[in-house]
Scaffold this motif. Structure first.
Motif, PDB file in Angstrom:
ATOM      1  N   TYR A  21       0.827  -1.199   0.000  1.00 13.11           N
ATOM      2  CA  TYR A  21       0.000   0.000   0.000  1.00 13.11           C
ATOM      3  C   TYR A  21       0.864   1.254   0.000  1.00 13.11           C
ATOM      4  O   TYR A  21       0.593   2.211  -0.728  1.00 13.11           O
ATOM      5  CB  TYR A  21      -0.931  -0.009   1.216  1.00 13.11           C
ATOM      6  N   ARG A  24       2.434   1.824  -3.459  1.00 10.75           N
ATOM      7  CA  ARG A  24       1.454   2.359  -4.424  1.00 10.75           C
ATOM      8  C   ARG A  24       1.143   3.827  -4.131  1.00 10.75           C
ATOM      9  O   ARG A  24       1.016   4.649  -5.035  1.00 10.75           O
ATOM     10  CB  ARG A  24       0.162   1.534  -4.373  1.00 10.75           C
ATOM     11  N   ARG A  25       1.037   4.153  -2.864  1.00 17.26           N
ATOM     12  CA  ARG A  25       0.766   5.536  -2.452  1.00 17.26           C
ATOM     13  C   ARG A  25       1.896   6.465  -2.896  1.00 17.26           C
ATOM     14  O   ARG A  25       1.659   7.560  -3.410  1.00 17.26           O
ATOM     15  CB  ARG A  25       0.588   5.591  -0.935  1.00 17.26           C
TER      16      ARG A  25
END
Length: 92
Positions: A21, A24-25
């Motif tokens: 996560y 991707r952020r």
């Protein structure tokens, strides 16, 4: 538990694990993912924006911070002080 992915640091080439996560952020925000704070500092110092700052500009910006020109100077004397920068005279 968060899903981990294995990445390769673009600075040092070392493999490291990062939460998927978070990776991707960072990609969405245009950030680079590196293995450590040291590699991040190295990456930022090698960036084009940092390279465009010529040493002369930095020296000029800091030149008027000596002795009387520095608002925090209290009039002390030290043998370790550098000489005042000489002003350029135009013969014109």
């Amino acid at each position: 538990m968060a899903t981990m992915i294995e990445l390769v640091c673009p600075v040092c080439g070392e493999k490291y694990d990062k939460v998927a996560y978070e990776h991707r952020r960072n990609l969405k925000k245009g950030r680079v993912s590196v293995c450590s704070r040291t590699c991040h500092a190295t990456f930022m110092n090698l960036s084009p924006a940092k390279q465009e700052q010529p040493r002369a500009m930095l020296a000029e910006r800091n030149a008027n911070q000596w002795r009387e020109a520095n608002p925090n100077w209290r009039g002390g004397v030290s043998d370790k002080l550098k000489p005042l920068p000489e002003e350029k005279k135009d013969d014109g």
